[in-house]
Write an enzyme that holds these catalytic residues in place. Structure first.
Site, PDB file in Angstrom:
ATOM      1  N   SER A  62       8.471 -19.746  -4.152  1.00  0.00           N
ATOM      2  CA  SER A  62       7.725 -18.857  -4.748  1.00  0.00           C
ATOM      3  C   SER A  62       8.196 -17.502  -4.629  1.00  0.00           C
ATOM      4  O   SER A  62       8.861 -16.945  -4.013  1.00  0.00           O
ATOM      5  CB  SER A  62       6.183 -18.977  -4.001  1.00  0.00           C
ATOM      6  N   SER A 194       7.608  -4.995   5.079  1.00  0.00           N
ATOM      7  CA  SER A 194       6.817  -4.456   4.028  1.00  0.00           C
ATOM      8  C   SER A 194       6.382  -3.055   4.530  1.00  0.00           C
ATOM      9  O   SER A 194       6.735  -2.480   5.719  1.00  0.00           O
ATOM     10  CB  SER A 194       5.490  -5.388   4.375  1.00  0.00           C
ATOM     11  N   TYR A 207      -1.452  -9.194   9.554  1.00  0.00           N
ATOM     12  CA  TYR A 207      -0.466  -8.895   8.695  1.00  0.00           C
ATOM     13  C   TYR A 207       0.250  -7.905   9.090  1.00  0.00           C
ATOM     14  O   TYR A 207       1.669  -7.832   9.358  1.00  0.00           O
ATOM     15  CB  TYR A 207      -1.050  -9.015   7.178  1.00  0.00           C
ATOM     16  N   LYS A 211       4.136  -7.669  10.694  1.00  0.00           N
ATOM     17  CA  LYS A 211       5.185  -6.679  10.206  1.00  0.00           C
ATOM     18  C   LYS A 211       5.992  -5.682  11.005  1.00  0.00           C
ATOM     19  O   LYS A 211       7.128  -5.480  11.011  1.00  0.00           O
ATOM     20  CB  LYS A 211       4.745  -6.273   8.823  1.00  0.00           C
TER      21      LYS A 211
HETATM   22  N1  LIG Z   1       3.947  -9.390  -2.736  1.00  0.00           N
HETATM   23  C1  LIG Z   1       3.927  -8.436  -1.925  1.00  0.00           C
HETATM   24  O1  LIG Z   1       3.158  -7.573  -2.632  1.00  0.00           O
HETATM   25  C2  LIG Z   1       4.481  -8.311  -0.938  1.00  0.00           C
HETATM   26  C3  LIG Z   1       5.450  -8.969  -0.165  1.00  0.00           C
HETATM   27  N2  LIG Z   1       5.929  -8.646   0.769  1.00  0.00           N
HETATM   28  C4  LIG Z   1       6.731  -9.985   1.710  1.00  0.00           C
HETATM   29  O2  LIG Z   1       7.645 -10.639   0.808  1.00  0.00           O
HETATM   30  C5  LIG Z   1       7.557 -11.845   1.388  1.00  0.00           C
HETATM   31  C6  LIG Z   1       7.654 -12.992   0.564  1.00  0.00           C
HETATM   32  O3  LIG Z   1       6.397 -12.821   0.072  1.00  0.00           O
HETATM   33  P1  LIG Z   1       5.936 -13.284  -1.671  1.00  0.00           P
HETATM   34  O4  LIG Z   1       6.856 -14.076  -2.434  1.00  0.00           O
HETATM   35  O5  LIG Z   1       5.426 -11.938  -2.287  1.00  0.00           O
HETATM   36  O6  LIG Z   1       4.625 -14.361  -1.677  1.00  0.00           O
HETATM   37  P2  LIG Z   1       4.681 -15.820  -1.934  1.00  0.00           P
HETATM   38  O7  LIG Z   1       3.247 -16.226  -1.339  1.00  0.00           O
HETATM   39  O8  LIG Z   1       4.605 -15.957  -3.332  1.00  0.00           O
HETATM   40  O9  LIG Z   1       5.590 -16.651  -1.145  1.00  0.00           O
HETATM   41  C7  LIG Z   1       5.640 -16.737   0.001  1.00  0.00           C
HETATM   42  C8  LIG Z   1       6.855 -17.850   0.517  1.00  0.00           C
HETATM   43  O10 LIG Z   1       6.672 -17.784   1.811  1.00  0.00           O
HETATM   44  C9  LIG Z   1       6.688 -19.428   2.371  1.00  0.00           C
HETATM   45  N3  LIG Z   1       5.804 -19.762   3.485  1.00  0.00           N
HETATM   46  C10 LIG Z   1       4.503 -19.359   3.654  1.00  0.00           C
HETATM   47  N4  LIG Z   1       4.242 -19.877   4.873  1.00  0.00           N
HETATM   48  C11 LIG Z   1       5.359 -20.564   5.435  1.00  0.00           C
HETATM   49  C12 LIG Z   1       5.318 -21.435   6.417  1.00  0.00           C
HETATM   50  N5  LIG Z   1       4.637 -21.535   7.612  1.00  0.00           N
HETATM   51  N6  LIG Z   1       6.553 -22.118   6.583  1.00  0.00           N
HETATM   52  C13 LIG Z   1       7.511 -22.023   5.591  1.00  0.00           C
HETATM   53  N7  LIG Z   1       7.438 -21.214   4.744  1.00  0.00           N
HETATM   54  C14 LIG Z   1       6.504 -20.600   4.353  1.00  0.00           C
HETATM   55  C15 LIG Z   1       5.739 -20.193   0.994  1.00  0.00           C
HETATM   56  O11 LIG Z   1       6.423 -21.142   0.987  1.00  0.00           O
HETATM   57  P3  LIG Z   1       5.497 -22.475   0.752  1.00  0.00           P
HETATM   58  O12 LIG Z   1       5.870 -23.301  -0.611  1.00  0.00           O
HETATM   59  O13 LIG Z   1       5.952 -23.320   1.848  1.00  0.00           O
HETATM   60  O14 LIG Z   1       4.092 -22.087   0.782  1.00  0.00           O
HETATM   61  C16 LIG Z   1       6.593 -19.120  -0.215  1.00  0.00           C
HETATM   62  O15 LIG Z   1       7.628 -19.559  -0.462  1.00  0.00           O
HETATM   63  C17 LIG Z   1       6.809 -12.042   2.477  1.00  0.00           C
HETATM   64  O16 LIG Z   1       7.499 -11.837   3.850  1.00  0.00           O
HETATM   65  C18 LIG Z   1       5.708 -11.004   2.247  1.00  0.00           C
HETATM   66  O17 LIG Z   1       5.242 -10.452   3.473  1.00  0.00           O
HETATM   67  C19 LIG Z   1       6.397  -7.568   1.438  1.00  0.00           C
HETATM   68  C20 LIG Z   1       5.717  -6.475   0.650  1.00  0.00           C
HETATM   69  C21 LIG Z   1       5.064  -6.760  -0.402  1.00  0.00           C
HETATM   70  C1  LIG Z   2       1.761  14.041   1.831  1.00  0.00           C
HETATM   71  C2  LIG Z   2       0.813  13.306   1.182  1.00  0.00           C
HETATM   72  C3  LIG Z   2       0.715  11.763   1.409  1.00  0.00           C
HETATM   73  C4  LIG Z   2      -0.275  11.172   0.977  1.00  0.00           C
HETATM   74  C5  LIG Z   2      -0.412   9.730   1.549  1.00  0.00           C
HETATM   75  C6  LIG Z   2      -1.885   9.215   1.202  1.00  0.00           C
HETATM   76  C7  LIG Z   2      -2.141   7.962   1.978  1.00  0.00           C
HETATM   77  C8  LIG Z   2      -1.932   6.936   1.044  1.00  0.00           C
HETATM   78  C9  LIG Z   2      -2.211   5.397   1.539  1.00  0.00           C
HETATM   79  C10 LIG Z   2      -1.435   4.541   0.879  1.00  0.00           C
HETATM   80  C11 LIG Z   2      -1.489   3.139   1.226  1.00  0.00           C
HETATM   81  C12 LIG Z   2      -0.302   2.385   0.487  1.00  0.00           C
HETATM   82  C13 LIG Z   2      -0.564   0.886   1.225  1.00  0.00           C
HETATM   83  C14 LIG Z   2       0.602   0.115   0.553  1.00  0.00           C
HETATM   84  C15 LIG Z   2       0.797  -1.158   1.262  1.00  0.00           C
HETATM   85  C16 LIG Z   2       1.807  -2.075   0.673  1.00  0.00           C
HETATM   86  O1  LIG Z   2       2.490  -1.514  -0.141  1.00  0.00           O
HETATM   87  O2  LIG Z   2       1.876  -3.262   0.983  1.00  0.00           O
HETATM   88  C17 LIG Z   2       2.849  -4.094   0.664  1.00  0.00           C
HETATM   89  C18 LIG Z   2       2.538  -5.459   1.154  1.00  0.00           C
HETATM   90  O3  LIG Z   2       2.855  -6.162   2.013  1.00  0.00           O
HETATM   91  C19 LIG Z   2       1.315  -6.127   0.241  1.00  0.00           C
HETATM   92  O4  LIG Z   2       0.522  -7.004   0.880  1.00  0.00           O
HETATM   93  P1  LIG Z   2      -1.148  -7.358   0.880  1.00  0.00           P
HETATM   94  O5  LIG Z   2      -1.382  -8.578   1.464  1.00  0.00           O
HETATM   95  O6  LIG Z   2      -1.860  -6.212   1.463  1.00  0.00           O
HETATM   96  O7  LIG Z   2      -1.204  -7.119  -0.541  1.00  0.00           O
END
Ligand SMILES: NC(=O)C1=CN([C@@H]2O[C@H](COP(=O)(O)OP(=O)(O)OC[C@H]3O[C@@H](n4cnc5c(N)ncnc54)[C@H](OP(=O)(O)O)[C@@H]3O)[C@@H](O)[C@H]2O)C=CC1
Ligand SMILES: CCCCCCCCCCCCCCCC(=O)OCC(=O)COP(=O)(O)O
Length: 325
Positions: A62, A194, A207, A211
């Site tokens: 995914s 992240s 979470y 991370k």
């Molecule tokens: N989307 C976002 O906003 C952000 C995502 N990330 C990071 O990116 C990475 C990918 O996530 P993303 O693609 O967004 O999310 P998705 O939910 O789309 O994909 C997650 C993947 O992780 C696998 N997974 C989850 N749990 C397990 C488990 N117990 N064992 C094996 N595989 C597992 C899932 O596979 P299955 O088919 O088995 O469920 C799936 O393939 C993550 O580490 C996430 O934290 C970081 C920052 C932002």
């Molecule tokens: C000097 C001026 C600075 C101003 C800073 C203001 C503070 C703003 C806060 C911003 C927070 C941003 C959060 C971003 C979170 C993010 O990108 O997470 C990525 C993920 O992993 C998303 O996972 P989720 O499950 O939370 O959707």
């Protein structure tokens, strides 16, 4: 009388005269040429690094993992696609092998099904991969789950589940493959962390903790394995448009099942996968893949923690209020 328009066109003529009559033009062409050559060499280096390389990708079923599978496959890597859903992995394999128009020789991906929350299955999966390929060039720890909930309501089993998937799983898989990398004095461990590995935002405790732990562990690893010429890359993306929020776990352990606005408005996973490929090709140690605000927030957390904590407290108040209304 000289009008504004005449003055502007006179200025343009003077600037053009300056450019053409001095060394500015050759210098400009030179810079563009050097930059293009640099980019080309970089692309060639990435391509040579990944062609025929054994690349293990977790969470390939995914989102970002799936898109990483596509770009690494196209780069000519020998992929090992990992996930819990065998059918989804097989479907992706068929999709990749059916795709045409690649510039390099491609390889049919191999699939391994296991749960990252099951330590025994991780050891068995690593053994299977090593038996099949003999070694791993790049391990891309991408799989992960997110969480939504208030700490006070959250069952500790939920904290453990998130830590097992996002932290202990990747740690165990890395440890299972590391001895073989050390023996070869070659290998590259990549992890998708992240922005929340750098800053903690309210209602994401499990979470963000997983991370932050990931960031710390792989920073330690980088220092320890440098002597074996093993690379470690930690990538910290901001929001990406994937199924992360849909799959997130809540305080009572149920699935959140909502496509959050922040997720839906996130970057395209296709683009982020390209950035991952480039970072791996350049053997970057750390990359932040986010917009200005989250990047600034990281600096704010370090330079003015008091202000950052106030902003997060206000964010928590607002979020609680909007939930209760
Ligand atoms: N989307 C976002 O906003 C952000 C995502 N990330 C990071 O990116 C990475 C990918 O996530 P993303 O693609 O967004 O999310 P998705 O939910 O789309 O994909 C997650 C993947 O992780 C696998 N997974 C989850 N749990 C397990 C488990 N117990 N064992 C094996 N595989 C597992 C899932 O596979 P299955 O088919 O088995 O469920 C799936 O393939 C993550 O580490 C996430 O934290 C970081 C920052 C932002
Ligand atoms: C000097 C001026 C600075 C101003 C800073 C203001 C503070 C703003 C806060 C911003 C927070 C941003 C959060 C971003 C979170 C993010 O990108 O997470 C990525 C993920 O992993 C998303 O996972 P989720 O499950 O939370 O959707």
């Amino acid at each position: 009388m000289v009008t504004e328009a005449t003055r502007k066109s006179l200025l343009k003529v003077r600037v053009m005269d300056f450019i053409t009559s001095t060394a500015v033009l050759p210098l400009l062409f030179g810079c563009v040429g050097v930059f293009s050559l640099f980019k080309l060499l970089q692309r060639m280096r990435t391509s040579a690094y990944l062609r025929n390389a054994v690349v293990v990708i977790t969470g390939a079923t995914s989102g970002l993992g799936r898109e990483c599978a596509r770009v690494f496959y196209t780069a000519g890597a020998k992929l090992v696609l990992c996930g819990r859903n065998r059918e989804a992995l097989e479907e992706l394999t068929e999709e990749l092998t059916a795709s045409l128009a690649t510039q390099v020789q491609t390889h049919r991906p191999y699939t391994v099904t296991f749960d990252l929350a099951d330590p025994g299955a991780i050891v068995a999966a690593a053994a299977e991969i090593l038996q099949r390929f003999g070694h791993v060039d790049v391990l891309l720890n991408n799989a992960g789950i997110s969480y939504r909930g208030a700490i006070v309501d959250t069952a500790t089993d939920v904290d453990k589940k998130v830590m097992e998937t996002n932290y202990f799983g990747p740690v165990a898989l890395t440890k299972a493959l590391l001895p073989s990398m050390i023996k070869r004095r070659q290998g590259h461990v990549v992890v998708i962390s992240s922005i929340q590995g750098k800053i903690s935002i309210p209602f994401r405790s499990a979470y963000a903790a997983s991370k932050h732990a990931t960031q710390a562990f792989f920073d330690c690893l980088r220092a320890e394995v440098e002597q074996y010429e093993i690379q470690v890359t930690v990538l910290s993306p901001g929001y990406i448009h994937t199924n992360l929020s849909l799959h997130a776990v809540t305080a009572d352990g149920s699935t959140y099942g909502v496509m959050d606005k922040t997720t839906a408005q996130g970057r395209s996973p296709v683009e982020v996968a390209r950035d991952v490929l480039a970072a791996v090709g350049k053997k970057k140690k750390e990359v932040i893949l986010a917009d200005l605000l989250p990047s600034l927030a990281i600096y704010l957390r370090t330079l003015a923690p008091g202000l950052f904590f106030s902003l997060m407290a206000s964010r928590a108040r607002k979020e609680r209020k909007s939930k209760n209304s």
